[in-house]
Design an enzyme around this catalytic site. Structure first.
Site, mmCIF file in Angstrom:
data_model
loop_
_atom_site.group_PDB
_atom_site.id
_atom_site.type_symbol
_atom_site.label_atom_id
_atom_site.label_comp_id
_atom_site.label_asym_id
_atom_site.label_seq_id
_atom_site.Cartn_x
_atom_site.Cartn_y
_atom_site.Cartn_z
ATOM 1 N N ASP A 42 0.781 -1.232 0.000
ATOM 2 C CA ASP A 42 0.000 0.000 0.000
ATOM 3 C C ASP A 42 0.816 1.287 0.000
ATOM 4 O OD1 ASP A 42 -2.061 1.739 0.106
ATOM 5 O OD2 ASP A 42 -2.864 1.092 2.046
ATOM 6 N N HIS A 45 -0.637 6.110 -0.003
ATOM 7 C CA HIS A 45 -0.854 7.030 1.113
ATOM 8 C C HIS A 45 -0.083 8.307 0.825
ATOM 9 C CE1 HIS A 45 -2.835 4.602 4.205
ATOM 10 N NE2 HIS A 45 -2.019 3.599 3.966
ATOM 11 N N TYR A 90 3.300 7.300 7.559
ATOM 12 C CA TYR A 90 3.268 6.603 6.266
ATOM 13 C C TYR A 90 4.610 6.652 5.541
ATOM 14 C CZ TYR A 90 -1.824 6.922 6.941
ATOM 15 O OH TYR A 90 -3.099 6.835 7.426
ATOM 16 N N ARG A 162 -14.811 -0.896 13.461
ATOM 17 C CA ARG A 162 -14.172 0.330 13.956
ATOM 18 C C ARG A 162 -14.553 1.443 13.010
ATOM 19 N NH1 ARG A 162 -8.683 1.026 11.459
ATOM 20 N NH2 ARG A 162 -8.577 -0.604 9.885
ATOM 21 N N TYR A 164 -13.612 5.161 11.410
ATOM 22 C CA TYR A 164 -12.759 6.319 11.177
ATOM 23 C C TYR A 164 -13.655 7.537 11.374
ATOM 24 C CZ TYR A 164 -9.033 3.415 9.211
ATOM 25 O OH TYR A 164 -8.033 2.507 9.036
ATOM 26 N N ASP A 193 -11.327 6.047 15.283
ATOM 27 C CA ASP A 193 -9.963 6.320 14.832
ATOM 28 C C ASP A 193 -9.938 7.716 14.214
ATOM 29 O OD1 ASP A 193 -7.466 6.405 13.676
ATOM 30 O OD2 ASP A 193 -7.561 4.376 12.858
ATOM 31 N N GLU A 219 -8.425 5.838 19.024
ATOM 32 C CA GLU A 219 -7.123 5.756 18.356
ATOM 33 C C GLU A 219 -6.720 7.092 17.715
ATOM 34 O OE1 GLU A 219 -5.648 2.065 16.752
ATOM 35 O OE2 GLU A 219 -5.659 3.016 14.777
ATOM 36 N N HIS A 244 -0.527 4.202 16.719
ATOM 37 C CA HIS A 244 0.357 3.405 15.861
ATOM 38 C C HIS A 244 1.813 3.640 16.253
ATOM 39 C CE1 HIS A 244 -2.713 2.392 12.786
ATOM 40 N NE2 HIS A 244 -3.273 3.484 13.241
ATOM 41 N N THR A 295 -2.403 -1.534 7.171
ATOM 42 C CA THR A 295 -2.662 -0.564 6.121
ATOM 43 C C THR A 295 -3.722 -1.118 5.183
ATOM 44 O OG1 THR A 295 -1.732 0.783 4.391
ATOM 45 C CG2 THR A 295 -0.875 -1.417 4.540
HETATM 46 C C1 LMR Z 1 -6.238 1.858 4.962
HETATM 47 O O1 LMR Z 1 -5.483 1.836 3.983
HETATM 48 O O2 LMR Z 1 -7.437 1.580 4.900
HETATM 49 C C2 LMR Z 1 -5.635 2.279 6.260
HETATM 50 O O3 LMR Z 1 -4.238 2.278 6.147
HETATM 51 C C3 LMR Z 1 -6.084 3.625 6.592
HETATM 52 C C4 LMR Z 1 -5.313 4.177 7.733
HETATM 53 O O4 LMR Z 1 -4.492 5.048 7.487
HETATM 54 O O5 LMR Z 1 -5.540 3.765 8.887
HETATM 55 MG MG MG Z 2 -5.420 3.766 12.917
#
Ligand code: LMR
Ligand code: MG
Length: 389
Positions: A42, A45, A90, A162, A164, A193, A219, A244, A295
């Protein structure tokens, strides 16, 4: 045994949300014919620039070729010299180190005929509870769609979710209320989060507003590396706080400043299984809990986390890796599957990571490079293909 070559293949795999994530599949070759596979998961980001893959291959050849793959400590040290830690969640160097390190565990495990978990200390859990992510609401009309996601995934066995949160609080509240009303105690909301989007005080206000609904933990409720903010938040709010781990310096600060209760540890963000194991041990020493973050890896990366998670004695909260359920497809023959909301720990009979590549799928999803399409910051933060702004 000596490493002779490394192959890097970039794949772009869409999620059910329409968002396409780019990953690099790593293959390590040796003079004894055994090969290891890994995943640099991934790269989609922020920040919005990408490593040049040809150049990356050249650099990794310089680090790896001629080395004994069992020299995992030495190789990790050299990887760290070439891709140093940054105080950023990231940081792409961590993704690169992770893909090489998990391929080394695969390779060494296959060579010995033992699982990566056995190389990491042996199996302590036979399954790992995970939760399904609900991506961040920006508009009220997204609430009903997300409630429908919960309905579908609940029917498939996921009973922990969870959220966001933090961009549209009315929508967050409407979602929590709808879930509470429809599912009651049959569904657990593990966390809100905030992904470092809010100042800690603003996050505390939001949590107070939403605290009519049962939520297990909070979080990332402060800006990145705001250790004072995390500590203030932790003192003000009753919920356990998780963050994290993206560098050892950052983890050390969080321990020293008593800033969190739970470390969210994922190999991708700390640079591999070897580093993740070290972060888990540091958490243990500081008497902190852990959960496995994500991720949203494909099956190779998720398998690596299942091996790691199965060895952890302080895995006290529900974990996050559900990538194989989020993507429309994968690049392996034996995609990771979930049962009743659990990620199964790999069996002791597994050699290495226990995953086999599917060459047809790799060809199908292969893309020339990690270059960016037209995505917005919101899409990158919220992991959606939605274009409304
Ligand atoms: C995702 O890609 O869904 C997660 O990495 C998102 C994140 O930053 O928590
Ligand atoms: Mg997180």
């Amino acid at each position: 045994m000596k490493l002779t070559d490394i192959t890097l293949t970039v794949v772009g795999v869409p999620r059910h949300t329409g968002f396409v994530n780019k990953h690099i599949i790593v293959r390590l070759h040796t003079d004894e014919g055994v090969a290891g596979i890994g995943e640099m998961s991934d790269f989609s980001h922020l920040p919005r620039y990408a490593p040049d893959v040809k150049d990356l291959k050249r650099v990794l050849e310089q680090v790896l070729v001629g080395k004994n793959p069992f020299d995992i400590t030495l190789i990790n040290k050299e990887l760290l010299d070439n891709f140093p830690e940054a105080m950023y969640y990231y940081e792409k160097g961590s993704f690169i180190r992770n893909g090489v390190d998990n391929a080394l565990y695969d390779l060494c495990g296959k060579y010995l005929g033992v699982s990566a978990a056995d190389l990491l200390g042996g199996t302590y859990h036979d399954k790992i509870k995970v939760c399904y992510p609900i991506f961040r609401h920006r508009f009220m009309e997204e609430v009903e769609r997300n409630v429908e996601v919960v309905r579908q995934r609940f029917a498939e066995g996921f009973d922990v979710f969870r959220l966001y949160a933090g961009k549209n609080i009315e929508a967050d509240e409407a979602f929590l209320s709808a879930i509470h009303e429809e599912f009651g105690s049959r569904v657990t909301i593990k966390s809100l989060d905030f992904s470092h989007l809010l100042d800690w005080k603003e996050a505390a206000r939001v949590v107070k507003r939403l605290s009519n609904y049962p939520i297990e933990l909070i979080e990332s409720p402060a800006y990145q590396n705001d250790f004072d903010g995390l500590r203030h938040f932790r003192h003000k709010i009753d919920h356990p706080v998780s963050e994290h781990v993206w560098s050892f310096r950052q983890q050390f600060e969080m321990i020293k400043q008593e800033a969190v209760d739970i470390f969210n540890i994922s190999p991708v963000f700390i640079g591999g299984l070897t580093s993740a194991k070290k972060a888990v041990a540091a958490a243990d020493t500081a008497k902190k809990s852990c959960l496995l973050g994500t991720t949203q890896e494909l099956s190779i990366g998720t398998a690596a986390m299942a091996h790691l998670g199965s060895t952890m004695t302080n895995l006290d909260y529900t974990s996050d890796p559900t990538g194989p359920e989020l993507y429309v497809d994968d690049v392996v023959k034996d995609k990771i599957r979930y049962e009743n909301g659990y990620l199964q720990a790999p069996s002791r009979q597994t050699a290495g990571l226990g995953i086999e590549l599917d060459e047809t799928k790799i060809k199908h999803y292969a893309v020339p490079d990690l270059s960016w399409n037209d995505v917005t910051v919101h899409q990158l933060q919220d992991r959606t293909a939605g274009t409304k702004s």
